[in-house]
Design a protein around this motif. Structure first.
Motif, PDB file in Angstrom:
ATOM      1  N   ALA A  12       0.833  -1.206   0.000  1.00 37.25           N
ATOM      2  CA  ALA A  12       0.000   0.000   0.000  1.00 37.25           C
ATOM      3  C   ALA A  12       0.866   1.254   0.000  1.00 37.25           C
ATOM      4  O   ALA A  12       0.560   2.235  -0.697  1.00 37.25           O
ATOM      5  CB  ALA A  12      -0.927  -0.008   1.212  1.00 37.25           C
ATOM      6  N   THR A  13       1.949   1.238   0.767  1.00 35.89           N
ATOM      7  CA  THR A  13       2.855   2.387   0.807  1.00 35.89           C
ATOM      8  C   THR A  13       3.463   2.643  -0.561  1.00 35.89           C
ATOM      9  O   THR A  13       3.549   3.792  -1.020  1.00 35.89           O
ATOM     10  CB  THR A  13       3.965   2.154   1.848  1.00 35.89           C
ATOM     11  N   ALA A  14       3.881   1.575  -1.232  1.00 40.58           N
ATOM     12  CA  ALA A  14       4.473   1.726  -2.559  1.00 40.58           C
ATOM     13  C   ALA A  14       3.472   2.319  -3.548  1.00 40.58           C
ATOM     14  O   ALA A  14       3.807   3.203  -4.346  1.00 40.58           O
ATOM     15  CB  ALA A  14       4.985   0.375  -3.059  1.00 40.58           C
ATOM     16  N   VAL A  15       2.222   1.853  -3.491  1.00 42.05           N
ATOM     17  CA  VAL A  15       1.196   2.375  -4.398  1.00 42.05           C
ATOM     18  C   VAL A  15       0.913   3.843  -4.098  1.00 42.05           C
ATOM     19  O   VAL A  15       0.845   4.684  -5.005  1.00 42.05           O
ATOM     20  CB  VAL A  15      -0.096   1.538  -4.289  1.00 42.05           C
ATOM     21  N   LEU A  16       0.762   4.188  -2.832  1.00 41.67           N
ATOM     22  CA  LEU A  16       0.465   5.575  -2.463  1.00 41.67           C
ATOM     23  C   LEU A  16       1.623   6.507  -2.810  1.00 41.67           C
ATOM     24  O   LEU A  16       1.406   7.666  -3.178  1.00 41.67           O
ATOM     25  CB  LEU A  16       0.149   5.653  -0.968  1.00 41.67           C
ATOM     26  N   ASP A  17       2.850   6.003  -2.717  1.00 42.63           N
ATOM     27  CA  ASP A  17       4.030   6.818  -3.021  1.00 42.63           C
ATOM     28  C   ASP A  17       4.349   6.867  -4.511  1.00 42.63           C
ATOM     29  O   ASP A  17       5.269   7.586  -4.922  1.00 42.63           O
ATOM     30  CB  ASP A  17       5.254   6.274  -2.274  1.00 42.63           C
ATOM     31  N   ALA A  23      -5.960  15.515   1.018  1.00 42.24           N
ATOM     32  CA  ALA A  23      -4.632  14.933   0.835  1.00 42.24           C
ATOM     33  C   ALA A  23      -4.367  13.810   1.835  1.00 42.24           C
ATOM     34  O   ALA A  23      -4.838  13.842   2.975  1.00 42.24           O
ATOM     35  CB  ALA A  23      -3.570  16.016   0.989  1.00 42.24           C
ATOM     36  N   PHE A  24      -3.588  12.836   1.391  1.00 43.26           N
ATOM     37  CA  PHE A  24      -3.168  11.734   2.258  1.00 43.26           C
ATOM     38  C   PHE A  24      -2.158  12.253   3.272  1.00 43.26           C
ATOM     39  O   PHE A  24      -1.197  12.936   2.926  1.00 43.26           O
ATOM     40  CB  PHE A  24      -2.545  10.622   1.414  1.00 43.26           C
ATOM     41  N   ARG A  41      -5.163   7.901   7.132  1.00 39.93           N
ATOM     42  CA  ARG A  41      -5.590   9.218   7.608  1.00 39.93           C
ATOM     43  C   ARG A  41      -5.447  10.230   6.472  1.00 39.93           C
ATOM     44  O   ARG A  41      -4.374  10.365   5.878  1.00 39.93           O
ATOM     45  CB  ARG A  41      -4.743   9.653   8.803  1.00 39.93           C
ATOM     46  N   TYR A  42      -6.542  10.940   6.188  1.00 37.86           N
ATOM     47  CA  TYR A  42      -6.538  11.969   5.150  1.00 37.86           C
ATOM     48  C   TYR A  42      -6.879  13.323   5.772  1.00 37.86           C
ATOM     49  O   TYR A  42      -7.314  13.410   6.927  1.00 37.86           O
ATOM     50  CB  TYR A  42      -7.541  11.619   4.044  1.00 37.86           C
ATOM     51  N   GLU A  43      -6.684  14.350   4.983  1.00 37.26           N
ATOM     52  CA  GLU A  43      -6.876  15.723   5.438  1.00 37.26           C
ATOM     53  C   GLU A  43      -8.250  15.956   6.057  1.00 37.26           C
ATOM     54  O   GLU A  43      -8.380  16.645   7.073  1.00 37.26           O
ATOM     55  CB  GLU A  43      -6.668  16.652   4.234  1.00 37.26           C
ATOM     56  N   ALA A  44      -9.285  15.387   5.465  1.00 31.62           N
ATOM     57  CA  ALA A  44     -10.650  15.679   5.917  1.00 31.62           C
ATOM     58  C   ALA A  44     -11.418  14.435   6.340  1.00 31.62           C
ATOM     59  O   ALA A  44     -12.643  14.462   6.430  1.00 31.62           O
ATOM     60  CB  ALA A  44     -11.422  16.403   4.810  1.00 31.62           C
ATOM     61  N   GLY A  45     -10.718  13.345   6.627  1.00 37.23           N
ATOM     62  CA  GLY A  45     -11.427  12.147   7.056  1.00 37.23           C
ATOM     63  C   GLY A  45     -10.550  10.917   6.995  1.00 37.23           C
ATOM     64  O   GLY A  45      -9.427  10.953   6.485  1.00 37.23           O
ATOM     65  N   ASP A  46     -11.082   9.833   7.519  1.00 38.98           N
ATOM     66  CA  ASP A  46     -10.358   8.564   7.540  1.00 38.98           C
ATOM     67  C   ASP A  46     -10.841   7.655   6.420  1.00 38.98           C
ATOM     68  O   ASP A  46     -12.011   7.678   6.035  1.00 38.98           O
ATOM     69  CB  ASP A  46     -10.561   7.858   8.880  1.00 38.98           C
ATOM     70  N   MET A  47      -9.935   6.841   5.919  1.00 33.61           N
ATOM     71  CA  MET A  47     -10.246   5.814   4.935  1.00 33.61           C
ATOM     72  C   MET A  47      -9.489   4.553   5.346  1.00 33.61           C
ATOM     73  O   MET A  47      -8.853   4.517   6.402  1.00 33.61           O
ATOM     74  CB  MET A  47      -9.833   6.263   3.526  1.00 33.61           C
TER      75      MET A  47
END
Length: 209
Positions: free
Chosen positions: A114-119, A155-156, A180-186
């Motif tokens: 997941a980190t690799a995909v997000l980055d 933003a993430f 954790r995102y700027e305006a909510g959790d996912m």
């Protein structure tokens, strides 16, 4: 053969004994507890409580209560309650489905992927994809998906609180990771197939079963 009511009675008594012993050990004002022993005892109490809860759910189901009722009581969806406590029958074999997680490193691997995909390190992430995901999860699909999430919650910012949730669903090992995102959790969901390759990767609302 011991029925579930007898098992529940025996386990409940054992749980009460262990919980009482734990309370006495940590509540003794005359001596500092042996902290590792306290952790060990608390873990045992937690394991016993989980067994008692499973038997209580089983008896509730046997008595005719629905997964919706149990989910409401446990503070989760009916599907989440079923995934945790249900005993689904495999339609291919007619036998109860094996829910044993056989990937001890599933959570660690899911976080890495997941980190690799997000980055944006897709070459690294793709090394873990199965053939179907490798073909379907293009850079464009990734970009469109992340844009949709950004439009919803900003933003993430990083990984959220809590441990990854690992379970087996059918032939797949599924890991949910709080985000954790700027305006909510996912949450990120990574599903591994029987060959321990990624069979799916998603970003979902936290309440998604």
């Amino acid at each position: 053969m011991v029925d579930s009511s007898q098992s529940l009675t025996a386990l409940s008594r054992l749980l009460a004994e262990q919980a009482t012993g734990l309370a006495q050990e940590v509540g003794n004002p005359l001596a500092s507890p042996a902290y590792l022993d306290v952790v060990r005892r608390a873990r045992h109490v937690d394991d016993l409580a989980e067994q008692v809860l499973k038997l209580c759910v089983q008896q509730s189901r046997d008595a005719g209560h629905t997964w919706q009722e149990l989910g409401d009581l446990l503070g989760v969806t009916r599907q989440a309650a079923f995934q945790r406590f249900g005993k689904p029958i495999d339609p291919r074999t007619g036998e109860p489905m094996d829910k044993t997680v056989r990937m001890p490193d599933a959570a660690e691997r899911a976080i890495t992927i997941a980190t690799a995909v997000l980055d944006g390190r897709m070459d690294e992430a793709r090394q873990s994809f199965n053939a179907q995901v490798l073909e379907a999860f293009t850079d464009e699909v990734r970009a469109n998906g992340l844009a949709t999430v950004t439009g919803l919650v900003g933003a993430f910012e990083g990984f959220g609180e809590g441990e990854p949730f690992v379970r087996r669903i059918g032939d797949h090992t599924v890991v949910d990771i709080p985000l954790r995102y700027e305006a909510g959790d996912m949450k990120a969901r990574v599903a591994f197939d029987a060959d321990e390759k990624v069979a799916g990767i998603f970003i979902l609302a936290p309440e998604t079963p």
